[in-house]
Design an enzyme around this catalytic site. Structure first.
Site, short mmCIF file in Angstrom:
data_model
loop_
_atom_site.label_atom_id
_atom_site.label_comp_id
_atom_site.label_asym_id
_atom_site.label_seq_id
_atom_site.Cartn_x
_atom_site.Cartn_y
_atom_site.Cartn_z
N ARG A 1 -16.22 0.07 -43.90
CA ARG A 1 -17.10 1.19 -43.56
C ARG A 1 -17.10 2.23 -44.68
O ARG A 1 -16.04 2.77 -45.03
CB ARG A 1 -16.63 1.83 -42.26
CG ARG A 1 -17.37 3.10 -41.84
CD ARG A 1 -18.80 2.84 -41.47
NE ARG A 1 -19.39 4.02 -40.80
CZ ARG A 1 -20.67 4.14 -40.53
NH1 ARG A 1 -21.50 3.17 -40.86
NH2 ARG A 1 -21.12 5.23 -39.93
N PHE B 1 17.07 8.44 -8.89
CA PHE B 1 16.22 7.95 -7.84
C PHE B 1 16.69 8.42 -6.46
O PHE B 1 15.99 8.27 -5.48
CB PHE B 1 16.18 6.42 -7.84
CG PHE B 1 15.62 5.83 -9.12
CD1 PHE B 1 14.25 5.77 -9.31
CD2 PHE B 1 16.45 5.34 -10.10
CE1 PHE B 1 13.73 5.23 -10.48
CE2 PHE B 1 15.94 4.80 -11.26
CZ PHE B 1 14.57 4.75 -11.45
N PRO C 1 0.81 -1.22 0.00
CA PRO C 1 0.00 0.00 0.00
C PRO C 1 0.84 1.27 0.00
O PRO C 1 0.47 2.26 -0.64
CB PRO C 1 -0.82 -0.13 1.29
CG PRO C 1 -0.96 -1.60 1.50
CD PRO C 1 0.34 -2.18 1.03
N HIS D 1 4.27 1.31 -0.81
CA HIS D 1 5.52 1.14 -1.55
C HIS D 1 5.26 0.47 -2.89
O HIS D 1 5.03 -0.73 -2.95
CB HIS D 1 6.53 0.34 -0.73
CG HIS D 1 6.84 0.96 0.60
ND1 HIS D 1 7.68 2.03 0.73
CD2 HIS D 1 6.36 0.69 1.84
CE1 HIS D 1 7.73 2.39 2.01
NE2 HIS D 1 6.94 1.60 2.70
N GLU E 1 4.45 -3.51 -13.22
CA GLU E 1 5.79 -4.01 -13.54
C GLU E 1 6.76 -2.86 -13.84
O GLU E 1 7.63 -2.96 -14.71
CB GLU E 1 5.76 -4.97 -14.75
CG GLU E 1 4.69 -6.03 -14.70
CD GLU E 1 4.97 -7.13 -13.71
OE1 GLU E 1 6.01 -7.06 -13.03
OE2 GLU E 1 4.15 -8.05 -13.60
#
Length: 392
Positions: free
Chosen positions: A276, A391, A141, A143, A371
């Site tokens: 179409r 990061f 929840p 992480h 992922e």
């Protein structure tokens, strides 16, 4: 339900790069999708139900652990074959590909690579046959993109481990017989544990009200003082790199899978545009529609070559995590754009369940996030080419 008339685009003759075994594996899966998946998938997606009736068939076409050696129940196929199976399954539906992808790359792969012989013999054959379904517990929840911050922990109680914590957004969890769960020990080191259905304190509530992956079953994993036998520890590898390597395998499969969704949207739009008629001629004869279709086939062709080359590198053991991230990010973004353009070609009909496009579009909104999110994969490429970590 309309008949499945899918014809795979191959503008650059990529089939010439495939072996006869590759084409046999792909064509077998394609025919299974046409016969068994396509006729029922819209109904299950509309009702937000997982078609458990397909599990046995997925096992029969080798969708569960196709690269696992035959001695453990797998098909012993190479990585390109695995990719082609994922391509064909997601051509049918992303949720069904997710079921096979999780089973293969996130459950069977770590057991085969990190497990001991007893664990391999106990779990892999049942997973390969579809007798057992597995799931993978990493995301929590609090992480998601930062899995290293996980709060799920276990303690050594002498004759067993005591596991506490929670995972969420877990494909297959409500029906899973086992879960490969990643948790920190008392020293803060991440390890994998095999948690089995029926262990006291282990529950798997289902996630409802999804607008995406409606034919895939999603849930949580709750661990409330779960006693896990010590023989269920995956001893072969620890640290955050262990689950991330599993994700490499899953992301590789997704790069092929997203390509399948894009191919289906393109094929649907091309066929519709030819049939179409407006202003006295097929809409495929108008320049703007030809622009859309030409751009679609161009992007699909580029993605086909990208995934094929990545498959060669995977077979040779030379595919890097960053290369896999690039393919996952590129192909999912490509598929999303194609789904949106294809929907426009179909006009109002594009939002109905008479065609697969809107379902693909909604599904891909999940695939672009799970992922590894779209942006995180971009930063992985950035780190790889600059050597500078965004990061931290």
């Amino acid at each position: 339900m309309k008949p499945d008339l899918f014809q795979a685009p191959d503008y650059y003759g990529v089939d010439d790069l495939l072996s006869e075994e590759h084409k046999l594996v792909r064509d077998t899966t394609r025919e299974w999708v046409k016969k068994n998946l396509s006729p029922i998938i819209e109904d299950y997606a509309q009702r937000s139900k997982f078609p458990e009736v397909l599990v046995g068939g997925l096992a029969e076409v080798g969708a569960f652990g196709p690269y696992i050696p035959e001695e453990y129940g797998g098909a012993g196929l190479d990585q390109i074959s695995y990719g082609l199976i994922m391509q064909e399954l997601e051509r049918g539906d992303s949720g069904i590909r997710s079921t096979a992808s999780v089973q293969s790359s996130l459950v069977m792969w770590p057991i085969f690579n990190y497990g001991n012989e007893a664990q391999k013999k106990k779990y892999l054959p049942k997973l390969a046959s579809g007798e057992w379904i597995g799931c993978f517990g990493l995301t929590e929840p609090n992480h998601g993109s930062n899995p290293g911050g996980m709060e799920t922990k276990y303690k050594d109680m002498g004759d067993h481990y005591l596991l506490n914590g929670a995972k969420m957004w877990i494909s297959n969890s409500p029906i899973a017989n086992i879960a490969v769960v990643w948790a920190k020990n008392e020293e803060g080191r991440i390890h994998g544990l095999i948690v089995e259905r029926g262990m006291e304190g282990f529950s798997t509530p289902e996630t409802h009200n999804k607008w995406s992956l409606r034919a895939s079953i999603t849930g949580e994993l709750i661990f409330d003082n779960v006693k896990v036998p010590k023989e269920n520890l995956l001893e072969g590898k620890s640290g955050l790199g262990a689950p991330l390597k599993c994700l490499d395998s899953a992301r590789y499969g997704i790069s092929w899978g997203a390509l399948g969704a894009a191919m289906d949207c393109y094929d649907t739009a091309l066929r519709y545009a030819k049939e179409r008629t407006q202003f006295g001629k097929p809409i495929a004869q108008f320049q703007l529609q030809q622009k859309k279709l030409a751009e679609m086939i161009t992007e699909i062709t580029k993605a086909q070559l990208l995934t094929w080359r990545l498959g060669v590198l995977k077979n040779e053991g030379r595919a890097s995590s960053a290369q896999i991230s690039m393919a996952k990010r590129n192909n999912v973004e490509m598929a999303l754009k194609i789904a949106r353009e294809a929907r426009q070609i179909l006009g109002g009909m594009g939002i109905t369940g008479d065609y697969s496009i809107m379902r693909h579009s909604m599904n891909l909104e999940s695939v672009v996030t799970y992922e590894g999110t779209h942006d995180i994969h971009l930063l992985i490429t950035g780190l790889d080419i600059t050597g500078l970590n965004a990061f931290k």
